[in-house]
Design a protein around this motif. Structure first.
Motif, PDB file in Angstrom:
ATOM      1  N   ASN A  53       0.727  -1.203  -0.088  1.00 39.78           N
ATOM      2  CA  ASN A  53       0.075  -0.073  -0.029  1.00 39.78           C
ATOM      3  C   ASN A  53       0.530   1.044  -0.221  1.00 39.78           C
ATOM      4  O   ASN A  53       1.012   2.521  -0.377  1.00 39.78           O
ATOM      5  N   ARG A  54       1.964   0.990   0.850  1.00 40.11           N
ATOM      6  CA  ARG A  54       2.924   2.405   0.734  1.00 40.11           C
ATOM      7  C   ARG A  54       2.947   2.574  -0.905  1.00 40.11           C
ATOM      8  O   ARG A  54       3.450   3.942  -1.276  1.00 40.11           O
ATOM      9  N   HIS A  55       3.857   1.618  -1.113  1.00 38.75           N
ATOM     10  CA  HIS A  55       4.459   1.802  -2.088  1.00 38.75           C
ATOM     11  C   HIS A  55       3.613   2.067  -3.411  1.00 38.75           C
ATOM     12  O   HIS A  55       3.947   2.977  -4.299  1.00 38.75           O
ATOM     13  N   LEU A  56       2.619   1.855  -3.378  1.00 36.39           N
ATOM     14  CA  LEU A  56       1.591   1.794  -4.423  1.00 36.39           C
ATOM     15  C   LEU A  56       1.200   4.000  -4.171  1.00 36.39           C
ATOM     16  O   LEU A  56       0.432   4.203  -5.267  1.00 36.39           O
ATOM     17  N   GLN A  57       1.085   4.233  -2.790  1.00 38.73           N
ATOM     18  CA  GLN A  57       0.729   5.391  -2.330  1.00 38.73           C
ATOM     19  C   GLN A  57       1.337   6.316  -3.528  1.00 38.73           C
ATOM     20  O   GLN A  57       0.908   7.923  -3.732  1.00 38.73           O
ATOM     21  N   GLN A  58       3.040   5.775  -3.056  1.00 44.28           N
ATOM     22  CA  GLN A  58       3.941   6.966  -3.400  1.00 44.28           C
ATOM     23  C   GLN A  58       3.605   6.818  -5.222  1.00 44.28           C
ATOM     24  O   GLN A  58       3.768   7.607  -5.486  1.00 44.28           O
ATOM     25  N   SER A  59       2.874   6.064  -5.233  1.00 41.76           N
ATOM     26  CA  SER A  59       3.280   5.577  -6.835  1.00 41.76           C
ATOM     27  C   SER A  59       2.370   7.115  -7.276  1.00 41.76           C
ATOM     28  O   SER A  59       2.849   7.188  -8.408  1.00 41.76           O
ATOM     29  N   VAL A  60       1.034   6.959  -7.136  1.00 44.00           N
ATOM     30  CA  VAL A  60      -0.403   7.629  -7.671  1.00 44.00           C
ATOM     31  C   VAL A  60       0.534   9.057  -7.171  1.00 44.00           C
ATOM     32  O   VAL A  60      -0.654  10.145  -7.332  1.00 44.00           O
ATOM     33  N   GLU A  61       0.952   9.646  -5.784  1.00 45.55           N
ATOM     34  CA  GLU A  61       0.551  10.667  -6.029  1.00 45.55           C
ATOM     35  C   GLU A  61       1.017  12.206  -6.568  1.00 45.55           C
ATOM     36  O   GLU A  61       0.275  13.341  -5.695  1.00 45.55           O
ATOM     37  N   ASP A  62       1.998  11.782  -7.589  1.00 43.32           N
ATOM     38  CA  ASP A  62       2.168  12.886  -8.562  1.00 43.32           C
ATOM     39  C   ASP A  62      -0.039  13.303  -9.362  1.00 43.32           C
ATOM     40  O   ASP A  62      -0.088  14.631  -9.740  1.00 43.32           O
ATOM     41  N   GLY A  66      -5.558  10.930  -3.846  1.00 41.56           N
ATOM     42  CA  GLY A  66      -6.600  10.255  -2.244  1.00 41.56           C
ATOM     43  C   GLY A  66      -5.499   9.308  -2.404  1.00 41.56           C
ATOM     44  O   GLY A  66      -4.820   8.882  -1.945  1.00 41.56           O
ATOM     45  N   VAL A  67      -6.324   8.467  -1.820  1.00 41.45           N
ATOM     46  CA  VAL A  67      -5.686   7.679  -0.230  1.00 41.45           C
ATOM     47  C   VAL A  67      -6.508   6.031  -1.218  1.00 41.45           C
ATOM     48  O   VAL A  67      -7.226   5.420  -1.440  1.00 41.45           O
ATOM     49  N   VAL A  68      -5.081   5.213  -1.543  1.00 42.57           N
ATOM     50  CA  VAL A  68      -5.535   3.729  -1.888  1.00 42.57           C
ATOM     51  C   VAL A  68      -6.264   3.085  -0.709  1.00 42.57           C
ATOM     52  O   VAL A  68      -5.731   2.881   0.467  1.00 42.57           O
ATOM     53  N   GLU A  69      -7.195   2.687  -1.349  1.00 45.76           N
ATOM     54  CA  GLU A  69      -8.446   1.964  -0.443  1.00 45.76           C
ATOM     55  C   GLU A  69      -8.424   0.372  -0.558  1.00 45.76           C
ATOM     56  O   GLU A  69      -8.468  -0.242   0.282  1.00 45.76           O
ATOM     57  N   GLN A  70      -8.284   0.336  -2.034  1.00 44.03           N
ATOM     58  CA  GLN A  70      -8.068  -1.538  -2.383  1.00 44.03           C
ATOM     59  C   GLN A  70      -7.498  -1.647  -3.269  1.00 44.03           C
ATOM     60  O   GLN A  70      -6.986  -0.725  -3.621  1.00 44.03           O
TER      61      GLN A  70
END
Length: 119
Positions: A53-62, A66-70
């Motif tokens: 989840n942490r890595h996915l969140q960093q990938s989409v933050e640009d 929003g928060v990765v929910e699933q």
């Protein structure tokens, strides 16, 4: 309602499911149930959910604040679904690939709401 009952009901409501685990923020299992998945493999999935989840969140933050929910990914035989809960806990469900993904996501959302009430 105890955590284990919520997890058992999730497995019951998603007939294609074969394992589920609810883990704390450190990745340690609070409760789990497996029908066909080895316990060690299930515990690893639960433990790595926060890392994924942490890595996915960093990938989409640009492009998405929003928060990765699933998280859902599949192999040729299984779907693995991951959702966050309160206090950085996580719920992981493993089901057969021919299962209905929408139903599993819906039931996981219901289970998360119940688990959050217990936290």
């Amino acid at each position: 309602m105890p955590f284990q009952e919520i997890l058992d009901r999730l497995i019951e409501r998603v007939p294609e499911s074969i394992a589920a685990t609810f883990n704390d923020k450190d990745g340690d299992p609070i409760c789990s149930r497996t029908i066909e998945v080895p316990n060690d493999a299930l515990q690893l999935l639960g433990a790595y959910r926060n890392v994924v989840n942490r890595h996915l969140q960093q990938s989409v933050e640009d492009f998405d604040k929003g928060v990765v929910e699933q998280v859902a990914f599949c192999t040729n035989q299984h779907w693995i679904l991951m959702m966050g809960a309160e206090e950085q806990c996580s719920l992981v469900l493993v089901m057969y690939r021919d299962g209905i993904l929408g139903r599993a996501r819906f039931e996981m959302g219901r289970a998360i709401a119940e688990l959050n009430k217990e936290l």
